[in-house]
Scaffold this motif. Structure first.
Motif, PDB file in Angstrom:
ATOM      1  N   PRO A   1       0.834  -1.203   0.000  1.00 22.57           N
ATOM      2  CA  PRO A   1       0.000   0.000   0.000  1.00 22.57           C
ATOM      3  C   PRO A   1       0.868   1.252   0.000  1.00 22.57           C
ATOM      4  O   PRO A   1       1.937   1.277   0.604  1.00 22.57           O
ATOM      5  CB  PRO A   1      -0.797  -0.109   1.290  1.00 22.57           C
ATOM      6  N   ALA A   2       0.399   2.254  -0.689  1.00 25.33           N
ATOM      7  CA  ALA A   2       1.135   3.520  -0.760  1.00 25.33           C
ATOM      8  C   ALA A   2       1.060   4.234   0.579  1.00 25.33           C
ATOM      9  O   ALA A   2       0.029   4.238   1.249  1.00 25.33           O
ATOM     10  CB  ALA A   2       0.553   4.396  -1.859  1.00 25.33           C
ATOM     11  N   THR A   3       2.164   4.827   0.954  1.00 22.14           N
ATOM     12  CA  THR A   3       2.191   5.622   2.179  1.00 22.14           C
ATOM     13  C   THR A   3       2.072   7.086   1.799  1.00 22.14           C
ATOM     14  O   THR A   3       2.594   7.511   0.775  1.00 22.14           O
ATOM     15  CB  THR A   3       3.500   5.395   2.965  1.00 22.14           C
ATOM     16  N   GLN A  73      13.577  18.899   0.926  1.00 16.59           N
ATOM     17  CA  GLN A  73      13.679  17.452   1.113  1.00 16.59           C
ATOM     18  C   GLN A  73      12.283  16.873   1.272  1.00 16.59           C
ATOM     19  O   GLN A  73      11.444  17.437   1.984  1.00 16.59           O
ATOM     20  CB  GLN A  73      14.515  17.134   2.344  1.00 16.59           C
ATOM     21  N   ARG A  74      12.067  15.751   0.582  1.00 20.70           N
ATOM     22  CA  ARG A  74      10.780  15.061   0.642  1.00 20.70           C
ATOM     23  C   ARG A  74      11.026  13.582   0.907  1.00 20.70           C
ATOM     24  O   ARG A  74      12.015  13.023   0.464  1.00 20.70           O
ATOM     25  CB  ARG A  74      10.049  15.167  -0.699  1.00 20.70           C
ATOM     26  N   ASP A  75      10.054  12.969   1.587  1.00 24.28           N
ATOM     27  CA  ASP A  75      10.073  11.520   1.747  1.00 24.28           C
ATOM     28  C   ASP A  75       9.124  10.968   0.700  1.00 24.28           C
ATOM     29  O   ASP A  75       7.928  11.272   0.719  1.00 24.28           O
ATOM     30  CB  ASP A  75       9.626  11.143   3.162  1.00 24.28           C
ATOM     31  N   THR A  76       9.643  10.190  -0.235  1.00 21.36           N
ATOM     32  CA  THR A  76       8.834   9.633  -1.313  1.00 21.36           C
ATOM     33  C   THR A  76       8.778   8.110  -1.164  1.00 21.36           C
ATOM     34  O   THR A  76       9.536   7.537  -0.380  1.00 21.36           O
ATOM     35  CB  THR A  76       9.436   9.999  -2.693  1.00 21.36           C
ATOM     36  N   PRO A  77       7.913   7.462  -1.911  1.00 17.12           N
ATOM     37  CA  PRO A  77       7.869   5.993  -1.852  1.00 17.12           C
ATOM     38  C   PRO A  77       9.218   5.346  -2.214  1.00 17.12           C
ATOM     39  O   PRO A  77       9.500   4.233  -1.798  1.00 17.12           O
ATOM     40  CB  PRO A  77       6.792   5.628  -2.873  1.00 17.12           C
TER      41      PRO A  77
END
Length: 105
Positions: A1-3, A73-77
């Motif tokens: 599942p995508a977060t 800064q980003r948190d990506t999948p």
């Protein structure tokens, strides 16, 4: 599942960077190096600096720029992602040029 993506973290900081590869076409990213984390790509958002470059301001291998950056800064999948954007080029530091012996006299 995508977060779900978390909110980006934005920071402004001043850094002295080496110009590894300038990019003269409009909207291309420049490859810069800060000496710590290796090289990275950055967009140049300083119109006055780009105008000087387009007018022929010379660059040599080993030149440095003192810049104000916006780092996002980003948190990506796929994991953390960092983007660099130059807000302002505060100083272009040209590397020294060695003179030939006959020119030094």
């Amino acid at each position: 599942p995508a977060t779900p993506e978390s909110a980006p973290v934005e920071t402004e900081l001043e850094m002295l960077v080496d110009v590894a590869a300038p990019a003269f076409p409009v909207n291309n990213k420049w490859r810069l190096s800060n000496g710590i984390a290796g090289s990275f790509w950055a967009t140049i958002g300083d119109g006055a600096f780009l105008n000087r470059v387009n007018a022929g301001e010379p660059f040599r291998k080993g030149d440095s720029l003192r810049c104000l950056f916006k780092v996002t800064q980003r948190d990506t999948p796929l994991g953390p992602q960092t983007e660099h954007h130059v807000i302002e080029v505060r100083q272009h530091v040209a590397r020294g040029q060695q003179l030939r012996l006959d020119e030094a006299l």
